[in-house]
Design a protein around this motif. Structure first.
Motif, PDB file in Angstrom:
ATOM      1  N   ASP A 184       0.826  -1.211   0.000  1.00  0.00           N
ATOM      2  CA  ASP A 184       0.000   0.000   0.000  1.00  0.00           C
ATOM      3  C   ASP A 184       0.861   1.262   0.000  1.00  0.00           C
ATOM      4  O   ASP A 184       0.483   2.274  -0.595  1.00  0.00           O
ATOM      5  CB  ASP A 184      -0.926   0.026   1.230  1.00  0.00           C
ATOM      6  N   SER A 206       2.028   1.870  -3.526  1.00  0.00           N
ATOM      7  CA  SER A 206       0.917   2.338  -4.374  1.00  0.00           C
ATOM      8  C   SER A 206       0.584   3.781  -4.053  1.00  0.00           C
ATOM      9  O   SER A 206       0.315   4.588  -4.952  1.00  0.00           O
ATOM     10  CB  SER A 206      -0.342   1.502  -4.146  1.00  0.00           C
ATOM     11  N   SER A 207       0.600   4.115  -2.771  1.00  0.00           N
ATOM     12  CA  SER A 207       0.258   5.466  -2.363  1.00  0.00           C
ATOM     13  C   SER A 207       1.281   6.475  -2.896  1.00  0.00           C
ATOM     14  O   SER A 207       0.917   7.533  -3.412  1.00  0.00           O
ATOM     15  CB  SER A 207       0.186   5.504  -0.834  1.00  0.00           C
ATOM     16  N   LYS A 211       3.095   6.148  -5.492  1.00  0.00           N
ATOM     17  CA  LYS A 211       2.944   6.215  -6.947  1.00  0.00           C
ATOM     18  C   LYS A 211       1.771   7.129  -7.305  1.00  0.00           C
ATOM     19  O   LYS A 211       1.884   8.001  -8.169  1.00  0.00           O
ATOM     20  CB  LYS A 211       2.715   4.803  -7.491  1.00  0.00           C
ATOM     21  N   ALA A 212       0.674   6.943  -6.589  1.00  0.00           N
ATOM     22  CA  ALA A 212      -0.526   7.726  -6.898  1.00  0.00           C
ATOM     23  C   ALA A 212      -0.326   9.199  -6.584  1.00  0.00           C
ATOM     24  O   ALA A 212      -0.779  10.074  -7.319  1.00  0.00           O
ATOM     25  CB  ALA A 212      -1.703   7.168  -6.106  1.00  0.00           C
ATOM     26  N   ARG A 263       5.882   6.480 -13.865  1.00  0.00           N
ATOM     27  CA  ARG A 263       4.838   7.361 -13.321  1.00  0.00           C
ATOM     28  C   ARG A 263       4.361   8.389 -14.343  1.00  0.00           C
ATOM     29  O   ARG A 263       3.532   9.236 -14.044  1.00  0.00           O
ATOM     30  CB  ARG A 263       5.407   8.145 -12.138  1.00  0.00           C
TER      31      ARG A 263
END
Ligand code: GFP
Length: 821
Positions: free
Chosen positions: A59, A62-63, A65-66, A309
């Motif tokens: 997580d 992912s966080s 990256k987002a 990204r």
């Protein structure tokens, strides 16, 4: 994710932990409880705990990256992580549950934890600092990745045979490493050697390309770095070298079996060993290759992440802040230029802008011999394209200097990236300074001395780049994990928020005058000493009295750190006791630990001196157990966790102006040891924080050292004019501690008497007098305990969380990016 542990990030139950553990025992180790070895049990537990971290880890990535968070990339040739299991359980907040679950299975958690092979991927303070920083970055929820080398063999395992250090191969990977995950899909290719050639691209632009002599593959191994009780798990990514073509089938078919795997052998050599030896020339080429290898792997990896990204490479500096931990990764400046200019076709000026805004450099030493430089010929052979790039950087830089300091030719040669005073060298610290937006030392005094001496010309050029970030250590590993008794006492008194926010440890101050608290504090110290005494007996056969004062010096063995000054004091005490057997001295146990670089003979002789003096003193009935000297072999993170909590007195006795910071000094202070020390490194700030009463100060200041050297220092005057010092040196020189061999310690003593580069003889009297004051103070147990509590209560500044906040604000310009739960 292990089903027994649940599918979300909620903490597992005791039953869940037990089930997961037994599952791993069966499905990972293929054993049952009845037949499992200790290692099987450890592996099963390690995998169980790793499972608890994977969701958070995933997580977090992912966080980041987002959110496109700016990420700190901490580049370090060393990460001295220490054992993972205990630390991960602690950071998960699962210590009690895991211990109980394991106990319910009839096993002992500590026993399994002791089975872990510590990854000794560092030499000392520098590598351990990187480990503390990586813990703090995650605990402060700052997006970060640590990049380094996955050495197959870490720092050697030290044994003591006949009083001498013997180095043994450290096979830390022999049973596998449950904390890492290999990601072959993110492997990169690294070029080495060869030549460059020019060509014209499709747009008619003149370009350079590197035609390497060989290539190797870099394969990443990731470990999760979980913050303390947060939803952040950052990554430590270590690179292993592999052959791009590990097996040459046609060669094998021709019957040349050795030839078929020769590439594999030479490629893998690159990440075989951590160089414990920073003195000799041997292996220089391999070392340069190692540095380039991990830096290039890491930069290519960052570019991959950036492109993935969807961010343009011209915004690389917005995505990454790279910290160079010393000069070992400094080649990164030239490598990023090469990647941007040659591989991504960015124009030089823009690439240079990006590069400069990306890097920052930490200096860790004032010793001139530790400022890395590479013979130009060697550099050109290994990295021909980088040399061209460095020439170009240098030409542009020197032009700037020329304009700033008109007609100052000597300044040009002092600042140049190329040392041309004799044989030509590439100066890595200069490359780091020119290519970075910030430069820092690791303690206030050190940063000042950097500006005044070692990097004075760069300071004159760019004063705004310079800053100080005083080192720190993580209170999680160095108190909560290693000193559980002190941890629960403190938490009973002030709650447990101090583990997360160490500035709150100051709330402990009023308890220094609380008689009940002080009695508990003292009892805890005694229990910790009993535990260490047990280890000392087991590992050295020497029995020590837990009621004696534990006087400890643990750190790399180096002349500037002056372990031999402590020996002179021991010999002086011994000499006094021999002359007056009824002399009233506080019983002391002198505990030493530390490794000497294998090629550093003088340091190895100091170990021999410690053990030889110990042999005589420990076995002399006249001393009646009032003095004991122990050298604990193989000092490491694991050993340190036992030692710091058990110390009464912390020896920080380097010659002023030589120790950049020191971090052991901080670990001792947090665990309630009082310091005897010089005005060196972070000692200065420790004394300022804890108060002069808690710090036994002696010796010259850095200013006085300079002044004395400028006047001309003659050690023999001190020898002649100080009767006790005279006797002490003569006794060692005579062969008294070396079974009559007057030659053994002669090189050491002769050097002290003739050149004494670290001025032991000057500081001797002041040190011995100060030790007298320690002796007097220790007799009043209540007073000592009060000082010990105050010392710990006022050590809040020395958390690595504070250091990381300083870097985040002043250097990296990043903030926390919490991962939502
Ligand atoms: C070096 C310096 C120390 C400093 C550490 C971390 O460590 O003074 O505290 O780096 O900055 F010498 P060692 O080489 O002493 O282990």
């Amino acid at each position: 994710m292990n089903a027994a542990l649940g599918r979300d990030r909620s903490l597992p139950t005791r039953e869940g932990l037990k089930r997961a553990f037994l599952d791993h025992l069966l499905y990972t180790q293929n054993k049952s409880l009845a037949i499992a070895s200790r290692n099987d049990l450890y592996q099963a537990l390690a995998h169980t705990i790793r499972d608890c971290m994977l969701r958070t880890w995933f997580d977090t990535a992912s966080s980041y990256k987002a959110k496109h968070s700016r990420m700190v990339a901490y580049l370090s040739a060393e990460f001295l992580m220490g054992p993972y299991l205990g630390n991960n359980v602690l950071n998960l907040g699962l210590m009690d549950e895991v211990k109980a679950a394991i106990a319910e299975l009839g096993l002992d958690f500590d026993d399994l934890a002791n089975q872990e092979e510590e990854p000794g991927l560092g030499n000392g303070g520098l590598g351990r600092l990187a480990a503390c920083f990586i813990d703090s970055l995650a605990s402060l929820e700052i997006p970060a990745i640590g990049y380094g080398i996955r050495y197959e063999y870490g720092i050697f395992y030290q044994t003591i045979i006949d009083g001498w250090q013997v180095e043994n191969t450290d096979k830390w990977l022999r049973y596998g490493n449950p904390w890492e995950i290999q990601h072959a899909e993110w492997s990169v290719e690294i070029k080495l050697g060869g030549r460059t050639e020019t060509y014209t691209d499709d747009a008619g632009k003149f370009r350079v390309r590197w035609v390497p002599e060989k290539t190797v593959a870099g394969v990443p191994f990731d470990s999760p770095i979980l913050g303390y009780r947060v939803n952040t798990a950052n990554t430590l990514r270590l690179w292993r070298a592999e052959a791009t073509e590990a097996f040459d089938f046609p060669t094998f078919n021709r019957g040349d079996y050795l030839g078929a795997v020769s590439k594999k052998v030479t490629s893998e050599n690159l990440t075989k060993v951590l160089y414990p030896n920073d003195e000799s020339d041997q292996g220089k080429e391999l070392r340069l290759e190692q540095q380039y290898f991990f830096v290039s792997c890491s930069l290519q990896d960052m570019l991959r992440i950036q492109i993935n990204r969807g961010q343009p490479v011209t915004e690389f500096h917005l995505a990454f802040a790279i910290q160079l931990n010393d000069t070992h990764p400094a080649i990164g400046v030239a490598e990023l230029m090469r990647l941007l200019v040659d591989e991504h076709q960015i124009v030089w000026e823009q690439a240079w802008d990006v590069t400069r805004q990306t890097f920052a450099y930490t200096n860790h030493t004032l010793l001139p011999e530790a400022l890395e430089r590479w013979p130009l010929k060697l550099f050109e052979r290994v990295l021909p394209r980088h040399l061209e790039i460095i020439y170009e950087i240098n030409a542009r830089f020197l032009n700037e200097v020329r304009i700033r300091f008109l007609g100052d030719e000597s300044r040009l040669s002092r600042l140049s990236l190329i040392d041309e005073s004799g044989e030509r060298y590439v100066r890595m610290a200069h490359l780091a300074c020119v290519g970075s937006s910030a430069i820092n030392g690791v303690a206030e005094l050190h940063s000042e001395l950097l500006k005044r001496d070692v990097l004075a010309d760069f300071y004159a050029m760019w004063p705004e780049k310079f800053t100080n970030v005083t080192n720190g250590v993580t209170p999680r590993r160095w108190i909560a994990l290693s000193n559980p008794r002190q941890t629960s006492l403190v938490s009973r008194a002030i709650g447990n928020d101090w583990i997360k926010d160490f500035s709150r440890i100051k709330e402990l101050e009023p308890f220094a005058d609380d008689a009940g608290f002080a009695a508990d504090w003292q009892a805890i110290k005694r229990d910790n000493k009993i535990e260490l005494a047990g280890q000392l007996l087991q590992r050295t056969g020497i029995r020590v009295d837990p009621d004696s004062m534990f006087d400890v010096q643990v750190k790399r063995i180096h002349e500037y750190k002056r372990q031999h000054l402590a020996v002179l004091h021991i010999v002086a005490l011994y000499h006094r006791l021999k002359s007056d057997p009824n002399l009233d001295v506080v019983p002391r146990t002198f505990i030493f630990g530390g490794k000497a670089a294998p090629g550093y003979h003088r340091a190895k002789l100091i170990i021999k001196l410690i053990t030889s003096v110990g042999d005589v003193v420990n076995n002399d009935p006249a001393v009646r157990d009032r003095l004991k000297v122990v050298f604990l072999p193989n000092f490491s993170v694991t050993r340190g966790q036992r030692i710091y909590p058990a110390a009464d007195l912390s020896e920080q006795i380097s010659l002023a102006g030589k120790e950049a910071s020191g971090t052991g000094n901080m670990k001792f202070a947090m665990n309630g040891a009082l310091t005897i020390g010089t005005m060196d490194g972070a000692n200065v700030e420790i004394r300022e924080e804890v108060g002069a009463d808690q710090f036994f100060l002696f010796g010259l200041t850095a200013e006085e050292v300079y002044a004395l050297r400028a006047r001309g220092y003659s050690p023999s005057d001190y020898y002649r004019n100080n009767a006790e010092l005279h006797a002490v040196l003569d006794l060692i020189r005579s062969g008294f501690f070396s079974r009559g061999d007057a030659n053994l310690f002669a090189p050491l003593i002769d050097e002290l008497m003739h050149t004494d580069p670290y001025m032991l003889l000057v500081d001797y009297q002041s040190y011995v007098d100060c030790q007298g004051e320690v002796d007097r103070t220790y007799r009043d147990t209540q007073d000592w305990t009060r000082r010990s509590i105050l010392n710990a209560a006022r050590s809040g500044k020395f958390s690595s969380d504070r250091s990381i906040r300083d870097y985040a604000e002043r250097v990296w310009k990043v903030g926390p990016a919490p991962v939502s739960s």
